[in-house]
Enzyme design. Structure first.
Site, short mmCIF file in Angstrom:
data_model
loop_
_atom_site.label_atom_id
_atom_site.label_comp_id
_atom_site.label_asym_id
_atom_site.label_seq_id
_atom_site.Cartn_x
_atom_site.Cartn_y
_atom_site.Cartn_z
N MET A 1 49.19 73.68 -98.89
CA MET A 1 49.90 75.07 -99.25
C MET A 1 50.38 76.00 -97.64
SD MET A 1 48.08 76.50 -102.73
CE MET A 1 46.57 76.15 -101.94
N CYS B 1 58.39 69.87 -101.96
CA CYS B 1 58.21 71.08 -101.86
C CYS B 1 59.69 71.57 -102.10
CB CYS B 1 57.82 71.42 -100.60
SG CYS B 1 57.58 73.28 -100.22
N ASN C 1 48.87 66.06 -109.82
CA ASN C 1 48.97 67.47 -109.39
C ASN C 1 49.73 68.38 -110.33
OD1 ASN C 1 51.14 69.45 -107.08
ND2 ASN C 1 48.78 69.80 -107.52
N GLY C 2 49.32 69.89 -110.48
CA GLY C 2 50.08 70.76 -111.05
C GLY C 2 49.35 71.19 -112.29
N GLY D 1 45.93 73.29 -106.04
CA GLY D 1 46.53 73.98 -105.24
C GLY D 1 46.03 75.39 -105.63
N ARG D 2 46.98 76.10 -106.20
CA ARG D 2 46.66 77.63 -106.67
C ARG D 2 45.34 78.03 -107.16
NH1 ARG D 2 51.99 77.85 -109.93
NH2 ARG D 2 51.47 75.86 -110.24
#
Ligand SMILES: Cc1cc2nc3c(=O)[nH]c(=O)nc-3n(C[C@H](O)[C@H](O)[C@H](O)COP(=O)(O)O)c2cc1C
Length: 328
Positions: A17, A100, A200-201, A224-225
């Site tokens: 990120m 991205c 991912n996600g 990630g987040r």
């Protein structure tokens, strides 16, 4: 899971990120259970390599192995040069970003925009794999848009080009961050190729991580987040996958101590001026959802020195602790 010669300490990966996954954050996530943490994207434009920002992004001093560095771009020769440059500077894995959707990246046909041109994808991957003798990995979305989910075809191209692991974000480029990630295409990709696949996600809980691994058959999950302000999510997921039991949320003292350690590392890494500014978003993520956090965030964003930032943060956490003691 293995990537080339590297056996990862866990099958949990911190997602790259930009502006977030600097060395201090990667180190913290690895200490709390991430088996790999890909460092922020380094431009393939060699004119930028001397810049302070690029130099810092490629600084891996003391980082737990393997050191993975992401590159992005659309020109095979420049990408090969960028890969070599990063390996010369200590990268042990090169990760290529075709996942991205940022406008800045897509307008020069890098990131997920590349998925549209499979011939170019092949040329870039082959050029980078040939340029370095470390493993090369790839990060993609499921396709260009929902009518063109060509992720499985790109995965096949990647495997033939010698890519050694593939991370797939379960959205198309056109989806941006909208809607829910879907995992069916990731499952198809896993069934299509023999190389390790990282799903991912929207993986934000231990239960979701377990369900995504089961549904997709993927070798690992990438987060990630959900790791922003919660680096212990890797410990929580790791524990749940190993035992089927959920760990208790970390207490206020532990969150405070982790944040204090994180702040000290940010100041040391960036210097006080930039460190204080970078720290603001992390402080706000760590405090999200806590009592009185909106007022605290408002105040902390105005503080200019490391000493004041530490003092205000300590004071806030002390106030949370004393409230808890009163309630007890
Ligand atoms: C602030 C931010 C910066 C990101 N920067 C990158 C990047 O530099 N390279 C990349 O491949 N993906 C980047 N991504 C995408 C993430 O790696 C990941 O694929 C996406 O956030 C979905 O995972 P999540 O739902 O676990 O957050 C970024 C995402 C965010 C939120």
């Amino acid at each position: 899971m293995r990537i080339g010669p590297y056996k990862l300490a866990s099958n949990l990966v911190l997602a790259p990120m930009a502006g977030v996954t600097d060395r201090p954050f990667r180190q913290l996530c690895k200490r709390l259970g991430a088996g790999m943490a890909v460092s922020e994207m380094v431009s393939c434009n060699s004119l930028l390599w001397g810049s302070e920002k690029t130099r810092r992004r490629a600084d891996h001093l003391g980082e737990v192995m393997p050191r993975a560095v992401q590159i992005a771009g659309a020109d095979p020769r420049m990408m090969a040069d960028a890969a070599r440059h990063n390996v010369d500077n200590g990268a042990q894995i090169i990760d290529i970003n075709m996942g991205c959707p940022a406008k800045k990246v897509c307008s020069v046909m890098a990131g997920s925009a590349l998925l549209r041109d499979e011939g170019l994808v092949a040329r870039i991957l082959e050029a980078v794999v040939a340029a370095v003798d470390v493993p090369v990995t790839l990060k993609i979305r499921t396709g260009w848009d929902t009518a063109h989910r060509n992720g499985p075809s790109v995965a096949r191209i990647a495997e033939s080009a010698g890519i050694q692991a593939l991370a797939v974000h379960g959205r198309t480029r056109a989806c941006g961050y909208k809607g829910e990630a879907e995992y069916d295409t990731i499952r198809t990709i896993k069934q299509t190729v023999g190389i390790p696949v990282i799903a991912n996600g929207d993986i934000s809980t231990p239960e979701r991580a377990k369900a995504v691994l089961a549904h997709t058959g993927a070798d690992a999950v990438m987060i990630g987040r959900a790791a922003q302000g919660r680096p212990w999510i890797f410990r929580e997921i790791g524990h749940y996958l190993a035992t089927g039991e959920k760990l208790a949320e970390p207490g206020v003292e532990e969150v405070r101590d982790l944040l204090m350690e994180h702040l000290a590392n940010l100041y040391a890494f960036y210097g006080e001026y930039t460190g204080v500014r970078i720290a603001r978003k992390h402080i706000s993520w760590y405090s999200k959802g806590q009592r009185g956090s909106a007022g605290f965030r408002h105040a902390i964003n105005r503080v200019e020195s490391a000493d004041e930032q530490i003092a205000a943060t300590r004071e806030y956490f002390e106030s949370l602790l004393s409230r808890r003691d009163l309630a007890a």
